[in-house]
Design a protein around this motif. Structure first.
Motif, PDB file in Angstrom:
ATOM      1  N   ARG A 185      -0.016  -4.610   3.886  1.00 28.56           N
ATOM      2  CA  ARG A 185      -1.239  -4.991   5.009  1.00 28.56           C
ATOM      3  C   ARG A 185      -0.468  -6.453   4.635  1.00 28.56           C
ATOM      4  O   ARG A 185      -0.264  -7.304   4.381  1.00 28.56           O
ATOM      5  N   LEU A 202       1.072  -1.052   0.119  1.00 33.09           N
ATOM      6  CA  LEU A 202       0.375   0.198   0.503  1.00 33.09           C
ATOM      7  C   LEU A 202       0.813   1.611   0.210  1.00 33.09           C
ATOM      8  O   LEU A 202       2.338   0.876   0.067  1.00 33.09           O
ATOM      9  N   PRO A 203       0.365   2.420  -0.335  1.00 31.56           N
ATOM     10  CA  PRO A 203       0.885   3.578  -0.361  1.00 31.56           C
ATOM     11  C   PRO A 203       1.551   4.157   1.066  1.00 31.56           C
ATOM     12  O   PRO A 203       2.697   4.453   0.884  1.00 31.56           O
ATOM     13  N   GLU A 204       0.548   3.742   1.822  1.00 30.71           N
ATOM     14  CA  GLU A 204       0.892   3.737   3.852  1.00 30.71           C
ATOM     15  C   GLU A 204       1.943   3.314   4.141  1.00 30.71           C
ATOM     16  O   GLU A 204       2.712   3.024   5.130  1.00 30.71           O
ATOM     17  N   GLY A 205       2.247   1.809   3.599  1.00 35.06           N
ATOM     18  CA  GLY A 205       2.687   0.495   4.045  1.00 35.06           C
ATOM     19  C   GLY A 205       2.744  -0.364   3.118  1.00 35.06           C
ATOM     20  O   GLY A 205       2.410  -1.050   2.486  1.00 35.06           O
ATOM     21  N   ALA A 257       2.562   0.380   8.846  1.00 36.15           N
ATOM     22  CA  ALA A 257       3.085   2.222   8.263  1.00 36.15           C
ATOM     23  C   ALA A 257       5.016   1.429   8.371  1.00 36.15           C
ATOM     24  O   ALA A 257       5.471   1.011   8.821  1.00 36.15           O
ATOM     25  N   THR A 258       5.420   1.213   6.868  1.00 37.44           N
ATOM     26  CA  THR A 258       7.101   1.480   6.916  1.00 37.44           C
ATOM     27  C   THR A 258       7.833   1.478   5.290  1.00 37.44           C
ATOM     28  O   THR A 258       6.523   1.676   4.517  1.00 37.44           O
ATOM     29  N   SER A 259       8.489   1.410   5.455  1.00 34.24           N
ATOM     30  CA  SER A 259       9.270   1.865   4.457  1.00 34.24           C
ATOM     31  C   SER A 259      10.151   1.240   3.964  1.00 34.24           C
ATOM     32  O   SER A 259      10.689   1.521   2.803  1.00 34.24           O
ATOM     33  N   THR A 270      -3.071  -3.545   8.936  1.00 39.60           N
ATOM     34  CA  THR A 270      -2.371  -2.040   8.049  1.00 39.60           C
ATOM     35  C   THR A 270      -1.112  -1.769   8.612  1.00 39.60           C
ATOM     36  O   THR A 270      -1.043  -1.212   9.241  1.00 39.60           O
TER      37      THR A 270
END
Length: 154
Positions: free
Chosen positions: A28, A23-26, A65-67, A63
């Motif tokens: 799933r 996902l754009p934010e991390g 959040a990770t880079s 979900t």
């Protein structure tokens, strides 16, 4: 995929999960629930494993959040600080109970004992506790979400 839920030395509740979507934010991820312990495997113990086999166990999805560079199907380790888990459990059970007992106790003190409004005020206190918990959860929910601990567990 196996699930290993436990507390490691850093006081984290951790689990092994599989990346389902980027996902754009991390990402799933899906975590399967534990189906029982060694006692269940040997047909001894409390029977949690027996109950788990009787019902369809759906994976839990989160979900995160990770880079980090991850790929679909990759196994990762996710976790939640044990302190946050205990705080959440205390809030979920404690706040509505405390509010209902305070409201019921105050009603019992101000009204005559056995008055028919005492149970109604007790339930109103319970409802206020649940509402307060919902408002509190709206602002605190990111703190109680699991985080990525290790992109590739052992």
């Amino acid at each position: 995929m196996s699930l290993s839920v436990g507390m490691n030395s850093g006081h984290w509740l951790d689990a092994t999960a599989r990346v389902d979507a980027l996902l754009p934010e991390g990402v799933r991820v899906s975590v399967l629930t534990q189906s029982g312990c060694a006692g269940c495997a040997s047909r001894q113990g409390c029977g949690t494993g027996l109950l788990a086999t009787k019902r369809k166990v759906r994976p839990r999805q989160f979900t995160i959040a990770t880079s980090s560079e991850l790929s679909v199907g990759q196994t990762v380790r996710i976790g939640l600080p044990a302190r946050r888990f205990l705080e959440g459990a205390l809030a979920i059970y404690g706040l509505p109970l405390a509010m209902s007992l305070l409201a019921g106790g105050a009603a019992e003190a101000w009204l005559k004992p056995g008055h028919p409004l005492v149970p109604v005020i007790f339930l109103a206190g319970l409802a206020c506790g649940v509402l307060g918990l919902a408002l509190w959860g709206r602002y605190q929910s990111p703190v109680y979400r699991p985080v990525l601990l290790d992109p590739s567990p052992p």
